[in-house]
Design a protein around this motif. Structure first.
Motif, PDB file in Angstrom:
ATOM      1  N   VAL A   1       4.613   5.407  -0.597  1.00  0.00           N
ATOM      2  CA  VAL A   1       4.661   6.156  -1.925  1.00  0.00           C
ATOM      3  C   VAL A   1       3.550   5.554  -2.792  1.00  0.00           C
ATOM      4  CG1 VAL A   1       6.114   6.361  -3.860  1.00  0.00           C
ATOM      5  CG2 VAL A   1       7.134   6.721  -1.592  1.00  0.00           C
ATOM      6  N   ASN A   2       2.685   6.311  -3.202  1.00  0.00           N
ATOM      7  CA  ASN A   2       1.282   5.739  -4.164  1.00  0.00           C
ATOM      8  C   ASN A   2       0.737   4.716  -3.215  1.00  0.00           C
ATOM      9  OD1 ASN A   2       2.184   7.439  -6.257  1.00  0.00           O
ATOM     10  ND2 ASN A   2       3.725   5.736  -7.091  1.00  0.00           N
ATOM     11  N   GLY A   3       0.634   4.752  -2.132  1.00  0.00           N
ATOM     12  CA  GLY A   3      -0.182   3.972  -1.034  1.00  0.00           C
ATOM     13  C   GLY A   3       0.593   2.826  -0.407  1.00  0.00           C
ATOM     14  N   GLN A   4       1.768   2.448  -0.925  1.00  0.00           N
ATOM     15  CA  GLN A   4       2.371   1.484  -0.406  1.00  0.00           C
ATOM     16  C   GLN A   4       3.486   1.964   0.474  1.00  0.00           C
ATOM     17  OE1 GLN A   4       1.936  -1.961  -1.254  1.00  0.00           O
ATOM     18  NE2 GLN A   4       0.262  -1.130  -2.477  1.00  0.00           N
ATOM     19  N   ARG A   5       3.703   1.317   1.612  1.00  0.00           N
ATOM     20  CA  ARG A   5       4.992   1.432   2.476  1.00  0.00           C
ATOM     21  C   ARG A   5       6.273   1.542   1.933  1.00  0.00           C
ATOM     22  NH1 ARG A   5       6.263  -1.361   8.182  1.00  0.00           N
ATOM     23  NH2 ARG A   5       7.894  -0.273   8.465  1.00  0.00           N
TER      24      ARG A   5
ATOM     25  N   VAL B   1      11.593   7.798  -6.433  1.00  0.00           N
ATOM     26  CA  VAL B   1      10.359   8.483  -6.755  1.00  0.00           C
ATOM     27  C   VAL B   1      10.530   9.193  -7.874  1.00  0.00           C
ATOM     28  CG1 VAL B   1       9.571   8.701  -4.287  1.00  0.00           C
ATOM     29  CG2 VAL B   1      11.021  10.328  -5.395  1.00  0.00           C
ATOM     30  N   ALA B   2       9.281   9.327  -8.411  1.00  0.00           N
ATOM     31  CA  ALA B   2       9.295  10.147  -9.871  1.00  0.00           C
ATOM     32  C   ALA B   2       8.238  11.151  -9.839  1.00  0.00           C
ATOM     33  CB  ALA B   2       8.915   9.163 -10.883  1.00  0.00           C
ATOM     34  N   VAL B   3       8.319  11.965 -10.802  1.00  0.00           N
ATOM     35  CA  VAL B   3       7.309  12.967 -10.801  1.00  0.00           C
ATOM     36  C   VAL B   3       5.853  12.417 -10.949  1.00  0.00           C
ATOM     37  CG1 VAL B   3       6.363  14.988 -12.471  1.00  0.00           C
ATOM     38  CG2 VAL B   3       8.975  14.813 -11.664  1.00  0.00           C
ATOM     39  N   GLY B   4       4.954  12.817 -10.199  1.00  0.00           N
ATOM     40  CA  GLY B   4       3.707  12.193 -10.230  1.00  0.00           C
ATOM     41  C   GLY B   4       3.413  11.268  -9.203  1.00  0.00           C
ATOM     42  N   ASP B   5       4.306  10.888  -8.662  1.00  0.00           N
ATOM     43  CA  ASP B   5       4.067   9.869  -7.403  1.00  0.00           C
ATOM     44  C   ASP B   5       3.434  10.711  -6.303  1.00  0.00           C
ATOM     45  OD1 ASP B   5       5.132   7.716  -8.614  1.00  0.00           O
ATOM     46  OD2 ASP B   5       6.962   7.807  -7.511  1.00  0.00           O
ATOM     47  N   VAL B   6       2.603   9.935  -5.504  1.00  0.00           N
ATOM     48  CA  VAL B   6       2.020  10.511  -4.212  1.00  0.00           C
ATOM     49  C   VAL B   6       2.847  10.112  -2.967  1.00  0.00           C
ATOM     50  CG1 VAL B   6      -0.116  10.647  -2.951  1.00  0.00           C
ATOM     51  CG2 VAL B   6      -0.209  10.731  -5.354  1.00  0.00           C
ATOM     52  N   VAL B   7       3.329  10.958  -2.284  1.00  0.00           N
ATOM     53  CA  VAL B   7       3.949  10.468  -1.239  1.00  0.00           C
ATOM     54  C   VAL B   7       3.280  11.127   0.155  1.00  0.00           C
ATOM     55  CG1 VAL B   7       5.958  10.943   0.162  1.00  0.00           C
ATOM     56  CG2 VAL B   7       6.071  10.993  -2.508  1.00  0.00           C
ATOM     57  N   THR B   8       3.044  10.013   0.791  1.00  0.00           N
ATOM     58  CA  THR B   8       2.339  10.211   2.099  1.00  0.00           C
ATOM     59  C   THR B   8       3.246  10.387   3.481  1.00  0.00           C
ATOM     60  OG1 THR B   8       0.335   9.522   1.238  1.00  0.00           O
ATOM     61  CG2 THR B   8       0.308   9.792   3.661  1.00  0.00           C
ATOM     62  N   VAL B   9       3.415  11.340   4.271  1.00  0.00           N
ATOM     63  CA  VAL B   9       4.354  11.552   5.396  1.00  0.00           C
ATOM     64  C   VAL B   9       3.395  11.474   6.611  1.00  0.00           C
ATOM     65  CG1 VAL B   9       6.111  12.713   6.489  1.00  0.00           C
ATOM     66  CG2 VAL B   9       5.992  12.516   3.937  1.00  0.00           C
TER      67      VAL B   9
ATOM     68  N   VAL C   1       0.537  15.730  12.386  1.00  0.00           N
ATOM     69  CA  VAL C   1      -0.067  16.065  11.198  1.00  0.00           C
ATOM     70  C   VAL C   1       0.620  14.890  10.055  1.00  0.00           C
ATOM     71  CG1 VAL C   1       1.760  17.457   9.996  1.00  0.00           C
ATOM     72  CG2 VAL C   1      -0.622  17.854   9.320  1.00  0.00           C
ATOM     73  N   THR C   2      -0.347  14.385   9.098  1.00  0.00           N
ATOM     74  CA  THR C   2      -0.197  13.965   7.952  1.00  0.00           C
ATOM     75  C   THR C   2      -0.666  14.420   6.546  1.00  0.00           C
ATOM     76  OG1 THR C   2      -1.044  11.789   9.132  1.00  0.00           O
ATOM     77  CG2 THR C   2      -0.807  11.615   6.854  1.00  0.00           C
ATOM     78  N   ALA C   3       0.855  14.342   5.907  1.00  0.00           N
ATOM     79  CA  ALA C   3       0.933  15.202   4.772  1.00  0.00           C
ATOM     80  C   ALA C   3       0.821  14.315   3.495  1.00  0.00           C
ATOM     81  CB  ALA C   3       2.070  16.254   4.511  1.00  0.00           C
ATOM     82  N   ALA C   4      -0.076  14.850   2.590  1.00  0.00           N
ATOM     83  CA  ALA C   4      -0.141  13.871   1.210  1.00  0.00           C
ATOM     84  C   ALA C   4       0.068  14.722   0.044  1.00  0.00           C
ATOM     85  CB  ALA C   4      -1.552  13.192   1.172  1.00  0.00           C
ATOM     86  N   VAL C   5       1.058  14.497  -0.606  1.00  0.00           N
ATOM     87  CA  VAL C   5       1.653  15.324  -1.628  1.00  0.00           C
ATOM     88  C   VAL C   5       1.980  14.524  -2.931  1.00  0.00           C
ATOM     89  CG1 VAL C   5       2.724  17.063   0.272  1.00  0.00           C
ATOM     90  CG2 VAL C   5       3.943  15.256  -0.888  1.00  0.00           C
ATOM     91  N   ARG C   6       1.778  15.305  -3.953  1.00  0.00           N
ATOM     92  CA  ARG C   6       2.060  14.962  -5.368  1.00  0.00           C
ATOM     93  C   ARG C   6       3.491  15.300  -5.767  1.00  0.00           C
ATOM     94  NH1 ARG C   6      -0.744  12.172  -8.461  1.00  0.00           N
ATOM     95  NH2 ARG C   6      -2.667  12.806  -7.560  1.00  0.00           N
ATOM     96  N   VAL C   7       4.437  14.619  -6.194  1.00  0.00           N
ATOM     97  CA  VAL C   7       5.618  14.967  -6.375  1.00  0.00           C
ATOM     98  C   VAL C   7       5.548  15.759  -7.844  1.00  0.00           C
ATOM     99  CG1 VAL C   7       8.060  14.317  -7.283  1.00  0.00           C
ATOM    100  CG2 VAL C   7       6.856  12.972  -5.325  1.00  0.00           C
TER     101      VAL C   7
END
Length: 108
Positions: free
Chosen positions: A35-39, A47-55, A60-66
Motif C-alpha cells: 500500500v503506497n509502496g510499503q509492504r 486503505v483510503a480513497v487515493g491509496d495505491v495498492v500493488t498486488v 501478473v502484478t497489478a498496481a491500482v489506485r483506490v
C-alpha cells in the motif's frame, strides 16, 4: 474504523482480487500486497480513497489506485469501479507502426 477507511483484506475481496476474504488476508500476510509502496503488514491495515495498492499474483502484478470503498462484494463490473488500473497505462502510447497486433498475427 473511520468511515473514510476500510480494512485492506475486505477491500481486496470487494474488488475481486481474491475469491475469499481469508485468501485476501493470506496474500497480505505472505507479503504479496503493498500500500503506497510499503509492504502491508496485517490484513487489518486501513486503505483510503487515493491509496495505491500493488498486488503481486503468480503471473501478473497489478498496481491500482483506490477510487471507492466497497459496500459489498458485487459482480465484476461493480468491482472494477472501486479502482483505476495503473499497470495498464502506457505513457508512451501505441507502438510505432500504428497497429496493436504483432506482425505474425496480422491477417493478409
Amino acid at each position: 474504523m473511520r468511515a473514510d477507511r476500510q480494512r485492506l483484506d475486505k477491500w481486496l475481496w470487494f474488488a475481486r482480487f481474491a475469491k475469499t476474504r481469508s485468501l485476501a488476508a493470506r496474500l497480505i500476510e505472505d507479503g504479496f500486497v503493498r500500500v503506497n509502496g510499503q509492504r502491508a503488514d496485517a490484513p487489518s491495515k486501513a486503505v483510503a480513497v487515493g491509496d495505491v495498492v500493488t498486488v503481486a499474483a503468480q503471473h501478473v502484478t497489478a498496481a491500482v489506485r483506490v477510487l471507492d470503498l466497497g459496500e459489498r462484494r458485487g459482480p465484476a463490473p461493480e468491482a472494477r469501479l472501486l479502482y483505476a488500473d495503473l499497470s495498464a497505462v502506457s505513457p508512451a502510447g501505441p507502438a510505432p507502426g500504428g497497429t496493436a497486433r504483432p506482425a505474425r498475427l496480422r491477417k493478409a
